[in-house]
Design an enzyme around this catalytic site. Structure first.
Site, PDB file in Angstrom:
ATOM      1  N   HIS A  76       0.592  -1.408  -0.150  1.00  0.00           N
ATOM      2  CA  HIS A  76       0.067  -0.179   0.464  1.00  0.00           C
ATOM      3  C   HIS A  76       0.424   1.286   0.460  1.00  0.00           C
ATOM      4  O   HIS A  76       2.280   1.579   1.104  1.00  0.00           O
ATOM      5  CB  HIS A  76      -0.962  -0.125   0.702  1.00  0.00           C
ATOM      6  CG  HIS A  76      -1.652   0.840   1.173  1.00  0.00           C
ATOM      7  ND1 HIS A  76      -1.462   1.280   2.969  1.00  0.00           N
ATOM      8  CD2 HIS A  76      -2.771   1.911   0.538  1.00  0.00           C
ATOM      9  CE1 HIS A  76      -2.086   2.756   2.418  1.00  0.00           C
ATOM     10  NE2 HIS A  76      -3.069   2.793   1.307  1.00  0.00           N
TER      11      HIS A  76
ATOM     12  N   HIS B 169       2.349  11.374  -1.453  1.00  0.00           N
ATOM     13  CA  HIS B 169       1.455  10.567  -0.475  1.00  0.00           C
ATOM     14  C   HIS B 169       1.514  11.853   1.120  1.00  0.00           C
ATOM     15  O   HIS B 169       1.878  11.538   2.076  1.00  0.00           O
ATOM     16  CB  HIS B 169       1.986   9.957  -0.091  1.00  0.00           C
ATOM     17  CG  HIS B 169       1.042   8.913   1.162  1.00  0.00           C
ATOM     18  ND1 HIS B 169       0.826   8.191   2.070  1.00  0.00           N
ATOM     19  CD2 HIS B 169      -0.709   8.797   0.920  1.00  0.00           C
ATOM     20  CE1 HIS B 169      -0.041   8.041   3.562  1.00  0.00           C
ATOM     21  NE2 HIS B 169      -0.990   8.219   2.405  1.00  0.00           N
TER      22      HIS B 169
END
Length: 340
Positions: A57, A132
């Protein structure tokens, strides 16, 4: 019999990538670099959508730049708050979801990569970066690292899932796709029937890379697969019990044909989770204590048309995640032998 096969498979693929003076093997040192090539022959004809495949992930987030601007994936409130230097240091603790580089993940056996990309404010060369919360490495650098591994391991197949795009117009998309094409060339597998994707069929054509592109731009290039071919339901919970229930429910609803399936075995922090564990970060506050329960769930699964396919995790090196997922394929071997 199953124990014997597992021992045999570990002899084939469970080698050490780097020596450990203690003589023990940590999850990051177990090398599954050629696990697909090492699968038994009858699994070479099984669709990849029916195999158990480990993934990560936010695969790129092993390094994020706290000195860069806050990414466009964040709210204006966070962007304003991040003008305080300490805030970016704290953001980094919650933005990083992996310890291993792309190469290290590949050697550990990871074959699915969850990718989020963005242009960077002020850049004039249309360079694309992983993102991110904070900016990561250049996408090009990551692609080259992956391609170098694939060249050395010609029977390994990977899934690159570009599922979030930020601050990108058509020219940015064109630049990114050309980079992908330049990096992988003839290794790129054209989009076609999911059921036709077996190890043997890919090996015969020397394809190694499946690119999924969650943007209408995919229609312009034959080697871009539509995002709908690889659904990845998201539990969005901090509760491991709710996560497992969600994973079970979405597996029961999985389409038996026409798509791969990603089980996101991850917990997602809420604002109050971050506030309570501000300094500890994602790994220490949420992930570390819940990974054993998540791994226990993985061990109970079976691959197949209505079973697990791709399973992703945060911090894949903290537990024996990849090997545990890979060994689920022994259950397919069991079924085949039973029919003989």
């Amino acid at each position: 019999m199953l124990a014997f096969r597992k021992a045999r498979r570990k002899l084939r693929m469970g080698t050490i990538c780097s020596p450990n003076p203690s003589g023990t093997k940590t999850a990051s040192e177990v090398c599954n670099a050629d696990w697909m090539a090492s699968l038994p022959a009858h699994l070479h004809n099984v669709p990849l959508s029916n195999l158990a495949i480990p993934g990560s992930h936010d695969s790129f987030s092993y390094w994020v730049d706290e000195k860069s601007p806050v990414g466009p994936d964040q709210t204006q409130a966070v962007i304003r708050l991040a003008r305080i230097s300490l805030v970016k240091k704290l953001m980094k603790k919650w933005s990083v979801t992996q310890n291993l580089t792309f190469r290290e993940q590949l050697e550990a056996g990871i074959r699915y990569f969850d990718l989020r990309v963005s242009s960077k404010p002020g850049d004039t060369d249309q360079e694309i970066y992983f993102i991110h919360g904070l900016f990561g490495i250049k996408v090009w650098d990551g692609l080259m690292e992956i391609d170098a591994f694939l060249t050395q391991h010609p029977q390994e197949i990977i899934f690159l899932d570009f599922n979030h795009f930020y601050a990108m117009d058509e020219s940015h998309h064109k630049c990114l796709v050309l980079r992908i094409q330049e990096a992988f060339g003839n290794k790129l597998c054209p989009a076609c029937s999911v059921e036709s994707m077996t190890l043997r069929s890919l090996w015969e054509k020397k394809y190694q890379v499946l690119i999924f592109y969650h943007c209408p731009f995919y229609k312009q290039y034959p080697f871009l697969w539509p995002g709908k071919k690889i659904p990845a339901p998201w539990a969005n919970t901090t509760s491991v019990q709710k996560l497992i229930l969600f994973l079970e429910t979405t597996l029961s609803e999985r389409a038996p044909r026409g798509a791969f399936h990603v089980s996101q075995a991850i917990l997602t922090p809420r604002v109050k989770t971050i506030a309570r564990g501000l300094v500890g970060g994602l790994k220490n506050t949420l992930v570390h204590r819940n990974l054993p329960a998540i791994l226990d769930w993985v061990k109970t699964q079976k691959p197949g048309a209505m079973g697990v396919n791709i399973i992703t995790s945060d911090f894949v090196d903290l537990i024996d995640f990849a090997t545990t997922v890979i060994e689920l394929n022994d259950l397919l071997e069991d079924r085949a032998l039973t029919k003989c």
